[in-house]
Design a protein around this motif. Structure first.
Motif, PDB file in Angstrom:
ATOM      1  N   TYR A   1     -45.390   2.287   3.380  1.00 23.80           N
ATOM      2  CA  TYR A   1     -45.430   0.864   3.688  1.00 23.80           C
ATOM      3  C   TYR A   1     -46.839   0.346   4.001  1.00 23.80           C
ATOM      4  CZ  TYR A   1     -40.473   1.904   3.930  1.00 23.80           C
ATOM      5  OH  TYR A   1     -39.208   2.343   3.633  1.00 23.80           O
TER       6      TYR A   1
ATOM      7  N   SER B   1     -45.002 -14.488   7.192  1.00 28.44           N
ATOM      8  CA  SER B   1     -44.999 -14.262   5.742  1.00 28.44           C
ATOM      9  C   SER B   1     -43.885 -15.060   5.068  1.00 28.44           C
ATOM     10  CB  SER B   1     -44.840 -12.759   5.445  1.00 28.44           C
ATOM     11  OG  SER B   1     -45.951 -12.040   5.907  1.00 28.44           O
TER      12      SER B   1
ATOM     13  N   TYR C   1     -42.798  -6.113   6.466  1.00 25.00           N
ATOM     14  CA  TYR C   1     -43.076  -6.244   7.897  1.00 25.00           C
ATOM     15  C   TYR C   1     -41.781  -6.205   8.713  1.00 25.00           C
ATOM     16  CZ  TYR C   1     -48.021  -7.389   7.217  1.00 25.00           C
ATOM     17  OH  TYR C   1     -49.359  -7.333   6.910  1.00 25.00           O
ATOM     18  N   GLN C   2     -40.734  -6.829   8.188  1.00 24.80           N
ATOM     19  CA  GLN C   2     -39.449  -6.790   8.884  1.00 24.80           C
ATOM     20  C   GLN C   2     -38.909  -5.362   8.934  1.00 24.80           C
ATOM     21  OE1 GLN C   2     -36.618  -9.575   7.284  1.00 24.80           O
ATOM     22  NE2 GLN C   2     -35.012  -9.021   8.739  1.00 24.80           N
TER      23      GLN C   2
ATOM     24  N   ILE D   1     -40.582  -2.591   9.043  1.00 28.61           N
ATOM     25  CA  ILE D   1     -41.306  -1.721   9.982  1.00 28.61           C
ATOM     26  C   ILE D   1     -41.311  -2.296  11.398  1.00 28.61           C
ATOM     27  CG2 ILE D   1     -42.749  -0.753   8.159  1.00 28.61           C
ATOM     28  CD1 ILE D   1     -45.033  -2.538   9.048  1.00 28.61           C
ATOM     29  N   GLY D   2     -40.560  -3.373  11.610  1.00 26.84           N
ATOM     30  CA  GLY D   2     -40.388  -3.906  12.962  1.00 26.84           C
ATOM     31  C   GLY D   2     -41.411  -4.929  13.407  1.00 26.84           C
ATOM     32  N   GLU D   3     -42.281  -5.383  12.514  1.00 25.12           N
ATOM     33  CA  GLU D   3     -43.265  -6.409  12.877  1.00 25.12           C
ATOM     34  C   GLU D   3     -42.679  -7.787  12.553  1.00 25.12           C
ATOM     35  OE1 GLU D   3     -47.298  -5.770  11.656  1.00 25.12           O
ATOM     36  OE2 GLU D   3     -47.122  -3.585  11.804  1.00 25.12           O
ATOM     37  N   THR D   4     -41.753  -8.220  13.416  1.00 26.32           N
ATOM     38  CA  THR D   4     -40.949  -9.399  13.109  1.00 26.32           C
ATOM     39  C   THR D   4     -41.757 -10.700  13.102  1.00 26.32           C
ATOM     40  OG1 THR D   4     -40.285  -9.408  15.439  1.00 26.32           O
ATOM     41  CG2 THR D   4     -38.746  -8.452  13.884  1.00 26.32           C
ATOM     42  N   GLN D   5     -42.709 -10.834  14.011  1.00 28.50           N
ATOM     43  CA  GLN D   5     -43.495 -12.078  14.044  1.00 28.50           C
ATOM     44  C   GLN D   5     -44.339 -12.220  12.786  1.00 28.50           C
ATOM     45  OE1 GLN D   5     -43.143 -14.545  16.057  1.00 28.50           O
ATOM     46  NE2 GLN D   5     -41.712 -13.507  17.417  1.00 28.50           N
ATOM     47  N   THR D   6     -44.917 -11.112  12.335  1.00 34.05           N
ATOM     48  CA  THR D   6     -45.694 -11.144  11.096  1.00 34.05           C
ATOM     49  C   THR D   6     -44.774 -11.406   9.913  1.00 34.05           C
ATOM     50  OG1 THR D   6     -47.123  -9.478  12.091  1.00 34.05           O
ATOM     51  CG2 THR D   6     -47.457  -9.928   9.767  1.00 34.05           C
ATOM     52  N   SER D   7     -43.565 -10.868   9.988  1.00 31.80           N
ATOM     53  CA  SER D   7     -42.571 -11.116   8.936  1.00 31.80           C
ATOM     54  C   SER D   7     -42.252 -12.600   8.845  1.00 31.80           C
ATOM     55  CB  SER D   7     -41.298 -10.317   9.219  1.00 31.80           C
ATOM     56  OG  SER D   7     -40.286 -10.641   8.294  1.00 31.80           O
TER      57      SER D   7
END
Length: 202
Positions: A60, A105, A93-94, A96-102
């Motif tokens: 990823y 995007s 990003y979602q 791998i758990g980086e929800t705010q960055t997701s």
């Protein structure tokens, strides 16, 4: 005569050494030049495809890096291409758990879909973004993306009216898949906040 040959060889060594060093330096410079030229002529679509390959193998970080490079190469008005890349990034990003960055995007993808008049993709992007908010427990924000406001349940049990959001877009352009996914997410939103009757009506 032997002494003359020895002197000749000794005097030639510095020149040969200088020629060798010069040739080596030139070859290194040319190699760097051609490597840079090749990188600059790589089409962003190749980075996108390489990113897909990396994603499928579970790499990823590399996928994110390749798609980020693709975004740097695509023109700012290549809305459809940029939207697709942002969508890939959002899902990764979602994952791998980086929800705010997701979410960021998804928002970027939505703006590009809007700019390219891709209403169906824009509406479905809003639903995807809402699902991230549902996972974060932010049901109100999710409902706003899905329906624009509180849904109005009509007399016909199968009918619902949303003043905005992804369901309204899907309804306007007659996108049954978009309608179904928006309604499913909306029902889940109301179920999670304890409004079971509204969830069942949806």
């Amino acid at each position: 005569m032997p002494m003359r040959n020895l002197l000749y060889r000794l005097s030639a060594r510095p020149i040969l050494r200088l020629l060798f060093i010069s040739a080596l330096a030139l070859s290194l410079l040319l190699g760097q030049f051609f490597a840079t030229a090749i990188a600059q002529t790589t089409h962003p679509a190749q980075f996108v495809q390489d990113g897909v390959t990396a994603y499928r193998t579970g790499n990823y970080p590399q996928a994110i890096d390749l798609w980020t490079q693709a975004l740097q190469l695509y023109p700012t008005d290549a809305h459809a291409d940029r939207a697709m890349v942002h969508e890939n990034l959002a899902r990764t990003y979602q994952h791998i758990g980086e929800t705010q960055t997701s979410i960021s995007s998804w928002e970027a993808a939505g703006k590009h879909y809007q700019a390219s008049d891709a209403s169906q993709r824009f509406g479905r992007t809003l639903t995807e973004q809402a699902q991230v908010y549902i996972a974060l427990g932010q049901q109100q924000r999710a409902a706003a993306l899905l329906c624009g406001d509180t849904p109005e349940i009509l007399e016909n049990p199968a009918a619902i009216h949303c003043p905005g959001g992804s369901y309204a877009i899907a309804d306007t352009i007659n996108d049954p898949i978009g309608q179904a996914t928006a309604l499913g997410s909306l029902a889940e939103t109301y179920r999670l906040i304890g409004e079971f009757e509204t969830a069942e009506s949806i």
